[in-house]
Design an enzyme around this catalytic site. Structure first.
Site, short mmCIF file in Angstrom:
data_model
loop_
_atom_site.label_atom_id
_atom_site.label_comp_id
_atom_site.label_asym_id
_atom_site.label_seq_id
_atom_site.Cartn_x
_atom_site.Cartn_y
_atom_site.Cartn_z
N ASP A 199 -31.64 3.18 66.55
CA ASP A 199 -31.21 4.19 65.59
C ASP A 199 -30.35 3.58 64.48
O ASP A 199 -30.38 4.04 63.34
CB ASP A 199 -30.42 5.29 66.30
CG ASP A 199 -31.32 6.20 67.13
OD1 ASP A 199 -32.56 6.10 66.97
OD2 ASP A 199 -30.79 6.99 67.94
N THR A 210 -26.58 15.13 67.98
CA THR A 210 -26.83 14.47 69.26
C THR A 210 -26.25 13.06 69.30
O THR A 210 -26.56 12.29 70.22
CB THR A 210 -28.34 14.41 69.54
OG1 THR A 210 -29.00 13.83 68.42
CG2 THR A 210 -28.91 15.79 69.82
#
Length: 246
Positions: free
Chosen positions: A38, A148
């Site tokens: 990510d 998240t």
């Protein structure tokens, strides 16, 4: 792994290039593929902004909450894109502007203490109205995509990425009962720090607020475009797989 994807494209007669840093684009590509986690995606999306170029995030690692497929599935994923079976999701970004700083973030903007003090005192105003003031480790303003990430670890709720809103999440506030707040994405948030504070965009330092300095945070005018494949897990599947939910 990137080389394997490039060779696949070459066999289809499609030009491509492997780069390690995103330069200012002279001519924008039709697709950017990130290979990593990510962090690689967040860095690439920031470098591409304000250009809305679709990004195919390919996971090379263990977590990759935002990835579309794993590295070993790269060729198949590119095949789905070329066959027109992929879709593109718009993910809202935040824009933070203050004295000497302007930055966008896909996950969150954070106002935290400096290395010298670690402690901050902030005043939060929405559309000019004061809604809270507190001391603690700081404050997060997070997108639904970022709900998240750091915001979740700090006790915030999970938002569906398609919701038109964002989060205010206090970081270890020195007040009982202070809870995260969900706002519409049309809101303009002003954060004033009574002490010097560090501003982070997706974890990277982008500026420092002087004592009583202010930063205005709103939805950025441009989005990040993420490519989703037919086999890309849903939000709930990701929560089960990556975070052990429920």
């Amino acid at each position: 792994m990137a080389g394997q994807g490039l060779r696949f494209l070459e066999r289809q007669g499609i030009p491509g290039e492997i780069i390690t840093e995103v330069p200012p684009p002279k001519s924008l590509p039709d697709l950017v593929v990130t290979v990593g986690g990510d962090g690689t995606l967040l860095h690439t999306a920031a470098a591409l902004y304000p250009h809305e170029v679709p990004i195919l995030p390919v996971l090379l690692g263990a977590v990759g909450f935002l990835s579309a497929c794993r590295a070993e599935e790269l060729e198949a994923g590119l095949g789905e894109v070329l066959a027109g079976r992929a879709r593109v999701e718009r993910r809202a970004r935040l824009l933070g502007q203050g004295p000497g700083l302007s930055a966008t973030a896909l996950n969150e903007l954070a106002i935290v203490g400096t290395a010298q003090s670690r402690f901050v005192e902030v005043v939060v105003r929405i559309e000019g109205e004061e809604v809270s003031r507190f001391g603690g480790d700081g404050l997060l303003v997070a997108t639904p995509t970022g709900s998240t990430a750091y915001a979740l670890a700090a006790g915030g709720p999970i938002l569906d990425p398609g919701l038109p809103g964002f989060l205010l999440v206090p970081l270890c506030p020195h007040r009982l009962g202070l809870r995260p707040l969900v706002l519409p994405d049309s809101a303009v948030v002003e954060v004033q720090s009574t002490r010097a504070a560090l501003v982070l965009a997706d974890g990277d330092p982008v500026g420092v607020l002087s004592p009583d300095g202010k930063i205005l945070i709103r939805r950025a005018p441009k989005d990040t475009l993420l490519v989703r494949l037919p086999g890309t897990p849903s939000l709930f599947a990701r929560l089960r797989e990556k975070l052990g939910w429920p």
